[in-house]
Scaffold this motif. Structure first.
Motif, mmCIF file in Angstrom:
data_model
loop_
_atom_site.group_PDB
_atom_site.id
_atom_site.type_symbol
_atom_site.label_atom_id
_atom_site.label_comp_id
_atom_site.label_asym_id
_atom_site.label_seq_id
_atom_site.Cartn_x
_atom_site.Cartn_y
_atom_site.Cartn_z
ATOM 1 N N HIS A 196 0.829 -1.211 0.000
ATOM 2 C CA HIS A 196 0.000 0.000 0.000
ATOM 3 C C HIS A 196 0.868 1.269 0.000
ATOM 4 C CE1 HIS A 196 -0.007 0.723 4.651
ATOM 5 N NE2 HIS A 196 1.072 0.038 4.295
ATOM 6 N N SER A 197 1.788 1.379 -0.915
ATOM 7 C CA SER A 197 2.673 2.551 -0.925
ATOM 8 C C SER A 197 1.901 3.859 -1.075
ATOM 9 C CB SER A 197 3.705 2.427 -2.043
ATOM 10 O OG SER A 197 3.086 2.370 -3.317
ATOM 11 N N ALA A 198 0.737 3.820 -1.729
ATOM 12 C CA ALA A 198 -0.047 5.048 -1.927
ATOM 13 C C ALA A 198 -0.460 5.678 -0.603
ATOM 14 C CB ALA A 198 -1.286 4.754 -2.767
ATOM 15 N N ASN A 199 -0.660 4.872 0.433
ATOM 16 C CA ASN A 199 -1.075 5.417 1.726
ATOM 17 C C ASN A 199 -0.037 6.365 2.300
ATOM 18 O OD1 ASN A 199 -3.659 4.775 2.639
ATOM 19 N ND2 ASN A 199 -3.092 2.697 3.195
ATOM 20 N N GLY A 200 1.192 5.879 2.428
ATOM 21 C CA GLY A 200 2.240 6.713 3.014
ATOM 22 C C GLY A 200 2.603 7.893 2.140
ATOM 23 N N ILE A 201 2.669 7.662 0.821
ATOM 24 C CA ILE A 201 3.035 8.735 -0.101
ATOM 25 C C ILE A 201 1.986 9.847 -0.063
ATOM 26 C CG2 ILE A 201 3.350 9.322 -2.535
ATOM 27 C CD1 ILE A 201 4.589 6.520 -2.894
ATOM 28 N N THR A 250 2.997 18.035 3.129
ATOM 29 C CA THR A 250 4.150 18.835 2.707
ATOM 30 C C THR A 250 3.930 19.652 1.439
ATOM 31 O OG1 THR A 250 5.105 16.959 1.489
ATOM 32 C CG2 THR A 250 5.753 17.227 3.802
ATOM 33 N N GLY A 251 2.701 19.715 0.938
ATOM 34 C CA GLY A 251 2.411 20.597 -0.188
ATOM 35 C C GLY A 251 2.805 20.068 -1.542
ATOM 36 N N GLN A 252 2.867 18.740 -1.679
ATOM 37 C CA GLN A 252 3.134 18.162 -2.995
ATOM 38 C C GLN A 252 1.849 18.142 -3.822
ATOM 39 O OE1 GLN A 252 6.466 17.461 -3.343
ATOM 40 N NE2 GLN A 252 6.589 18.110 -1.199
ATOM 41 N N VAL A 295 0.376 11.165 -7.059
ATOM 42 C CA VAL A 295 0.325 9.851 -6.427
ATOM 43 C C VAL A 295 -0.017 8.789 -7.472
ATOM 44 C CG1 VAL A 295 -0.849 8.421 -4.698
ATOM 45 C CG2 VAL A 295 -0.233 10.775 -4.165
ATOM 46 N N ALA A 296 -0.757 9.168 -8.514
ATOM 47 C CA ALA A 296 -1.089 8.220 -9.580
ATOM 48 C C ALA A 296 0.167 7.595 -10.172
ATOM 49 C CB ALA A 296 -1.890 8.927 -10.670
ATOM 50 N N GLU A 297 1.229 8.385 -10.297
ATOM 51 C CA GLU A 297 2.498 7.862 -10.805
ATOM 52 C C GLU A 297 3.395 7.370 -9.681
ATOM 53 O OE1 GLU A 297 3.907 10.999 -13.921
ATOM 54 O OE2 GLU A 297 2.313 11.852 -12.693
ATOM 55 N N SER A 298 3.427 8.149 -8.593
ATOM 56 C CA SER A 298 4.401 7.904 -7.541
ATOM 57 C C SER A 298 4.149 6.623 -6.765
ATOM 58 C CB SER A 298 4.407 9.091 -6.568
ATOM 59 O OG SER A 298 4.768 10.288 -7.221
ATOM 60 N N SER A 299 2.914 6.145 -6.746
ATOM 61 C CA SER A 299 2.601 4.982 -5.913
ATOM 62 C C SER A 299 2.980 3.659 -6.560
ATOM 63 C CB SER A 299 1.110 4.968 -5.574
ATOM 64 O OG SER A 299 0.335 4.830 -6.752
ATOM 65 N N ALA A 300 3.372 3.655 -7.820
ATOM 66 C CA ALA A 300 3.837 2.414 -8.441
ATOM 67 C C ALA A 300 5.101 1.941 -7.720
ATOM 68 C CB ALA A 300 4.130 2.642 -9.917
ATOM 69 N N GLY A 318 5.789 25.241 -6.057
ATOM 70 C CA GLY A 318 4.478 24.636 -5.907
ATOM 71 C C GLY A 318 3.836 24.990 -4.583
ATOM 72 N N GLY A 319 3.324 23.974 -3.888
ATOM 73 C CA GLY A 319 2.665 24.202 -2.611
ATOM 74 C C GLY A 319 3.584 24.117 -1.409
ATOM 75 N N THR A 320 4.898 23.939 -1.645
ATOM 76 C CA THR A 320 5.816 23.735 -0.517
ATOM 77 C C THR A 320 6.049 24.995 0.305
ATOM 78 O OG1 THR A 320 7.798 24.204 -1.842
ATOM 79 C CG2 THR A 320 7.004 21.918 -1.795
ATOM 80 N N GLY A 321 5.719 26.159 -0.245
ATOM 81 C CA GLY A 321 5.923 27.406 0.478
ATOM 82 C C GLY A 321 4.720 27.863 1.272
ATOM 83 N N LEU A 322 3.595 27.146 1.179
ATOM 84 C CA LEU A 322 2.416 27.503 1.958
ATOM 85 C C LEU A 322 2.674 27.262 3.446
ATOM 86 C CD1 LEU A 322 -0.359 26.089 -0.384
ATOM 87 C CD2 LEU A 322 0.258 28.485 -0.044
#
Length: 388
Positions: free
Chosen positions: A275-280, A287-289, A294-299, A328-332
Motif C-alpha cells: 500500500h505505498s499510496a497510503n504513506g506517499i 508537505t504541499g506536494q 500519487v497516480a504515478e508515484s505509488s507504483a 508549488g505548494g511547498t511554500g504555503l
C-alpha cells in the motif's frame, strides 16, 4: 441566468474576497462555511496555487517516527508528518518505523532523477519520421540550448525516440533541481519544439504532449525509465525483532510475499507491494506536494529474501516518485512547517525528502504485511479506525 463567482481583478487574494466568496456560497446553496473560513495565513500566499480562494480544507496531521535512515541525503532519525483521515494509518507506519529503527535503520538511495515532456511530430510518411530521428541526434546541442533558455535549474539530459505510423514521439528528459518540474519542462520543451519547427522543414506539425510522458497517470515506460525520482529503500530485519515486535517469522513474511506477488500479477497491478499510496499520499498532503502525482508515484516493485542467518531482507523500488522541496505548494504555511520538521524545505533538499518518503513507504510495507499475517489488520481498524 448564470451567477458568476465573485472576483476582483486587482486584489483577488485577500481576506475580504475570501469572505465574499463564502457569503456567495451561503447565498447560493445555504451552506455555512464556518470551519472552511478558519485559517492562519495571508490569502496572498495562495496566488499561483489556487483560484477563487475561499478558505481551507483542514486535514488532520499525525506524527510518525522516529525512523532511522542511512541515506546519502537523509541521515539519522526523522519524525514524519502525515496528513490523513484514515484511522490506524499513522499508527501502522509508526510501528513499521520502530521495527526499522531497532533493526539498524533503512538504507535509501536515489538512483535516478528526471522529468519529462513528450511531444509528437507528424510527417508525410514513416521514412520522413525516421530521418527526423537522425536529425534530432545530429542537432541535440541546438535543441538543448534552446530548451535551457527558459530555466536556470532545468537541464536537458537526453531525448528518447519512439516511432509509430508517420509520427515520431519524443521524450525530453530533464533534471529539474529541487522542483518537481512539470511546468518547467513543459515550457522548456515548447521553446525547443519551436526551435525544431524553425529549423526542420519536413515536419508537418507537432503537438506538445503526445501522452508518452504519461503525466498524472502511471505507465510501464515510467517503471522502466523513471519519472521524478527513482528511489530504492531496503532493510534487513533480524528474525528476533520481527518475532518480538510483529509476531511473525521471516519465513512467513517471505512466503506471504511470494503469494501476494502472484495475486498482483493476476490482477494486472502496477505495484507488487502492499500500500505505498497510503504513506506517499499522507506525506504529500502534509508537505504541499501535488497529490495527483500519487497516480504515478505509488507504483512500486518489492523484493524479499531470506539471509543465510535467517533474517528478512525487504526492498521497495519506487520508480516515479515526484516530490519537491521548493516551489508549488511547498511554500504555503502549514506545508512549509511540515517540511521543516524533517529539515526538507528549500533548495538542496528534494532528494533528502525523497529518501524520507522511501523509508516511510518501506515501514508501511513491513507493518501492513505483518499485520495481515498476525491477524491484527481487522482488529486494529476496529480499535482505531471507527469514527462514526
Amino acid at each position: 441566468m448564470t451567477v458568476r463567482i465573485p472576483r476582483d481583478k486587482e486584489n483577488d487574494y485577500s481576506v475580504e474576497m475570501a469572505k465574499n466568496r463564502r457569503e456567495f456560497v451561503k447565498e447560493m446553496t445555504g451552506s455555512e462555511l464556518e470551519h472552511v473560513g478558519q485559517y492562519s495565513f495571508d490569502p496572498g500566499m495562495t496566488a499561483g496555487n489556487v483560484e477563487n480562494f475561499m478558505g481551507v480544507a483542514q486535514v488532520p496531521i499525525g506524527l510518525a517516527g522516529p525512523v532511522t535512515i542511512n541515506g546519502e541525503h537523509a541521515k539519522g532519525d526523522f519524525y514524519v508528518p502525515m496528513a490523513t483521515t484514515e484511522g490506524t494509518l499513522v499508527a501502522s507506519y509508526n510501528r513499521g518505523m520502530r521495527l526499522i529503527s531497532e533493526s539498524g535503520g533503512v538504507t535509501v538511495s536515489v538512483v535516478d532523477d528526471v522529468m519529462q515532456r513528450a511531444p509528437v511530430f507528424i510527417f508525410e510518411n514513416a521514412r520522413d519520421a525516421r530521418e527526423f530521428g537522425e536529425w534530432i541526434d545530429e542537432n541535440f546541442e541546438g535543441i538543448k540550448a534552446a530548451a535551457e533558455t527558459t530555466t536556470k535549474s532545468g537541464k536537458l539530459r537526453n531525448i528518447e525516440k519512439y516511432a509509430a505510423a508517420r509520427m515520431l514521439y519524443l521524450r525530453f528528459n530533464f533534471t529539474t533541481g529541487d522542483a518537481a518540474g512539470q511546468n518547467m519542462v513543459g515550457k522548456a520543451t515548447f521553446v525547443a519544439c519551436e526551435w525544431i519547427k524553425a529549423n526542420n522543414k519536413k515536419m508537418v506539425r507537432y503537438v506538445l504532449s503526445g501522452s508518452m510522458d504519461t503525466d498524472k497517470k502511471h505507465s510501464a515506460i515510467n517503471t522502466l525509465h523513471s519519472r521524478g525520482k527513482r528511489v530504492i529503500a531496503e532493510v534487513t530485519v533480524p528474525a528476533e525483532k520481527l518475532k518480538s515486535l510483529m509476531g511473525v517469522t521471516p519465513e512467513q513474511m517471505y512466503r506471504h510475499r511470494a503469494i501476494s506477488q502472484v495475486g498482483s500479477f493476476m490482477a494486472g497491478a502496477v505495484n507488487t507491494g502492499a500500500h505505498s499510496a497510503n504513506g506517499i499520499t499522507a506525506v504529500f498532503m502534509a508537505t504541499g506536494q501535488d497529490c495527483a502525482n500519487v497516480a504515478e508515484s505509488s507504483a512500486a516493485v518489492t523484493y524479499a529474501d531470506l539471509t543465510q542467518d535467517g533474517d528478512y531482507y525487504l526492498s521497495i523500488t519506487i520508480p516515479s516518485l515526484i516530490c519537491a522541496s521548493f516551489g508549488g505548494g511547498t511554500g504555503l504555511a502549514t506545508q512549509k512547517e511540515c517540511l521543516e520538521v524533517m529539515g526538507c524545505h528549500g533548495n538542496g533538499k528534494a532528494r533528502k525528502l525523497a529518501e524520507i518518503i522511501g523509508a516511510t513507504v518501506l515501514a508501511g510495507e513491513l507493518s501492513l504485511s505483518s499485520a495481515v499475517l498476525a491477524g491484527d489488520w481487522v482488529t486494529s481498524h476496529d480499535a482505531l479506525g471507527r469514527n462514526r
